[in-house]
Design an enzyme around this catalytic site. Sequence first.
Site, mmCIF file in Angstrom:
data_model
loop_
_atom_site.group_PDB
_atom_site.id
_atom_site.type_symbol
_atom_site.label_atom_id
_atom_site.label_comp_id
_atom_site.label_asym_id
_atom_site.label_seq_id
_atom_site.Cartn_x
_atom_site.Cartn_y
_atom_site.Cartn_z
ATOM 1 N N LYS A 182 0.886 -1.179 0.000
ATOM 2 C CA LYS A 182 0.000 0.000 0.000
ATOM 3 C C LYS A 182 0.914 1.217 0.000
ATOM 4 C CE LYS A 182 -1.907 2.966 2.088
ATOM 5 N NZ LYS A 182 -1.683 4.398 1.732
ATOM 6 N N GLU A 257 10.101 1.488 10.390
ATOM 7 C CA GLU A 257 11.204 2.428 10.113
ATOM 8 C C GLU A 257 10.584 3.816 10.187
ATOM 9 O OE1 GLU A 257 14.147 1.388 9.754
ATOM 10 O OE2 GLU A 257 13.928 -0.708 9.206
ATOM 11 N N CYS A 290 14.279 11.266 6.009
ATOM 12 C CA CYS A 290 14.253 10.817 7.408
ATOM 13 C C CYS A 290 15.655 10.779 8.017
ATOM 14 C CB CYS A 290 13.609 9.446 7.493
ATOM 15 S SG CYS A 290 14.433 8.236 6.448
ATOM 16 N N GLU A 387 10.506 16.145 14.703
ATOM 17 C CA GLU A 387 10.856 16.085 13.281
ATOM 18 C C GLU A 387 9.960 17.034 12.472
ATOM 19 O OE1 GLU A 387 9.500 12.652 11.024
ATOM 20 O OE2 GLU A 387 11.485 12.479 10.123
HETATM 21 P P1 NAD Z 1 2.644 8.458 7.523
HETATM 22 O O1 NAD Z 1 2.910 7.683 8.755
HETATM 23 O O2 NAD Z 1 1.634 9.544 7.561
HETATM 24 O O3 NAD Z 1 2.158 7.486 6.347
HETATM 25 C C1 NAD Z 1 2.937 6.382 5.931
HETATM 26 C C2 NAD Z 1 2.036 5.353 5.284
HETATM 27 O O4 NAD Z 1 1.143 4.833 6.269
HETATM 28 C C3 NAD Z 1 1.164 5.891 4.152
HETATM 29 O O5 NAD Z 1 1.124 4.930 3.116
HETATM 30 C C4 NAD Z 1 -0.202 6.012 4.812
HETATM 31 O O6 NAD Z 1 -1.264 5.902 3.885
HETATM 32 C C5 NAD Z 1 -0.176 4.822 5.741
HETATM 33 N N1 NAD Z 1 -1.111 4.884 6.880
HETATM 34 C C6 NAD Z 1 -1.557 5.983 7.545
HETATM 35 N N2 NAD Z 1 -2.399 5.608 8.532
HETATM 36 C C7 NAD Z 1 -2.477 4.257 8.496
HETATM 37 C C8 NAD Z 1 -3.179 3.289 9.278
HETATM 38 N N3 NAD Z 1 -3.973 3.650 10.293
HETATM 39 N N4 NAD Z 1 -3.027 1.995 8.977
HETATM 40 C C9 NAD Z 1 -2.209 1.614 7.962
HETATM 41 N N5 NAD Z 1 -1.531 2.489 7.185
HETATM 42 C C10 NAD Z 1 -1.667 3.789 7.451
HETATM 43 O O7 NAD Z 1 4.050 8.994 7.035
HETATM 44 P P2 NAD Z 1 4.369 9.941 5.795
HETATM 45 O O8 NAD Z 1 3.919 11.320 6.123
HETATM 46 O O9 NAD Z 1 3.877 9.285 4.536
HETATM 47 O O10 NAD Z 1 5.965 9.865 5.755
HETATM 48 C C11 NAD Z 1 6.798 10.693 6.503
HETATM 49 C C12 NAD Z 1 7.368 9.948 7.686
HETATM 50 O O11 NAD Z 1 8.052 8.778 7.274
HETATM 51 C C13 NAD Z 1 8.408 10.791 8.410
HETATM 52 O O12 NAD Z 1 8.258 10.650 9.802
HETATM 53 C C14 NAD Z 1 9.725 10.155 7.967
HETATM 54 O O13 NAD Z 1 10.811 10.363 8.823
HETATM 55 C C15 NAD Z 1 9.344 8.726 7.898
HETATM 56 N N6 NAD Z 1 10.299 7.970 7.088
HETATM 57 C C16 NAD Z 1 11.137 7.076 7.713
HETATM 58 C C17 NAD Z 1 12.094 6.365 6.970
HETATM 59 C C18 NAD Z 1 13.025 5.373 7.619
HETATM 60 O O14 NAD Z 1 13.640 4.609 6.906
HETATM 61 N N7 NAD Z 1 13.148 5.357 8.931
HETATM 62 C C19 NAD Z 1 12.177 6.580 5.585
HETATM 63 C C20 NAD Z 1 11.322 7.499 4.994
HETATM 64 C C21 NAD Z 1 10.382 8.187 5.751
#
Ligand code: NAD
Length: 488
Positions: A182, A257, A290, A387
Amino acid sequence: MASTRAEILDYAVSPDHFIGGRRVSSESTFEVRSPLDWDWKLADMARGDAMTADSAVTAAVNAFPAWAGMPVGRRAEHLHRLADLIDENIEMLAAVECVDMAMLLESLEARVIHRGAENFRNYADLAAGHVERQWMSKGTQNTVQRMPAGPAVIITPWNAPWLLSTWKIAPALAAGNTVILKPAEWAPLSASILADLAHEAGIPPGVLNIVQGIGEEVGAALVGDRRVRRISFTGSPETARHIGLAAAENITPFTAELGGKGPFLVFADSDIDAAAEKAAGQFDDAGQVCLAGTRLLVEETVADEFWDRFTLYTDKHVLGDSRKPATTISPLIHPDHLKRVEGFVERARENGDEILRGGHRHKEDALWYEPTVIAPKSNDSEIVQREVFGPVLTYQTFSGEEEAIELANSTRYGLSAIVYTGSNERADRVGRSIRAGTVWVNTFLVRDLTAPFGGCRISGIGREGGDYALDFHSDLKTLQIKEGTTNG
Ligand code: NAD
């Protein structure tokens, strides 16, 4: 330049899900717009619901026995074919990812898309080359077997959709699991193309399923399905809490992650110019990284010299269209995200933190934000502790190694850290003292795909990369056969 607006629209990215080897639509849709020009609608994507999730998991369950039972070498052949197809389509994939989430076209074409191919090759070879561990003890022969775990749900964020989805799908498939991906609703297009390529590579129906939609809707339905045996998530700590609860309900192992607030330490004995150049590079991808070192921590004695050099490099940044080679800072992904970044800076102002540079939008009616540096009133300021995920760095000084380490470890995050020093002993000492999944010394973003990758504290649970990801996607079994057990 590879991508013009017309060329992108000419490539028909399917807006539908890919389930059981077929395209499946949904009654409702969601809009995808380009951060490069918010008036530019790219697609109306299928908006999956609980029924979509159910059929995707069913397809993955049905495909699992044959894929898990396939000799690992044959699975590897499929993944190699997929890797080759990715390499053959770099230009098109780069163009689509660029307009979808605004990563710089040049780096997509030169590195990022190819890394997806490398992810598949790397895991195909690792899995195929795996030798079971075997030893004798206490009168038995012990064998550790990796059993494919079952259908895996993979949920990815918008900031590096191609890189992260391929990084997470490759070990799952190589280990013998079937997958439901997804992708994030703000950048879903490259995942749809991956489905086409997987189909062309002959990966059997149901082995890789891609479901489009909103996290709280279809994402939540997927992670709550008890037939799912692994969840691999990258995103924010807030979402990880929801996913963790769903995983706990069904005792489904999951990795997370998550976000970071990496320290960027500059010691007086370092190459200050190199450190300043790399520090200014933390604005790349508009700071939506990130792993970025977003907290600049500079030794007092070289603070002036560092700041002058850093200013010089930061001034060189060009905010512009990600398709143009001169551009170094792309727009933010979405108007809501721009508002979020602005909110952090506004609150910092109200808190009495000092805005050293930037602190506003680049243009009123577009999604660029100026590279911003803030000197916090105290280390407890929100701007230091949370962040932002935008082109916003904090700037603090320290005196001596002890204070540097204390500041470096002073947030709840622990994803990555960057250290600049001219001393090998200090590199080792400081590197070992920082609580983070990855510490880079005098370099940044160099990664060996076989090394563990993940975060400490609220930056994550579990490790991906190399054998760590293959182990996660397997149920490890110890098989013990009594010595002297004979044939017949
Ligand atoms: P997010 O948590 O809002 O969304 C991530 C994913 O989760 C999306 O596909 C979203 O549709 C899905 N999602 C949201 N609610 C959900 C639920 N209740 N159940 C299942 N899936 C759900 O994050 P974002 O805004 O897309 O990304 C930014 C974040 O990701 C930042 O905090 C960034 O640091 C982190 N990030 C971490 C890494 C790493 O490797 N540690 C890499 C890239 C990004």
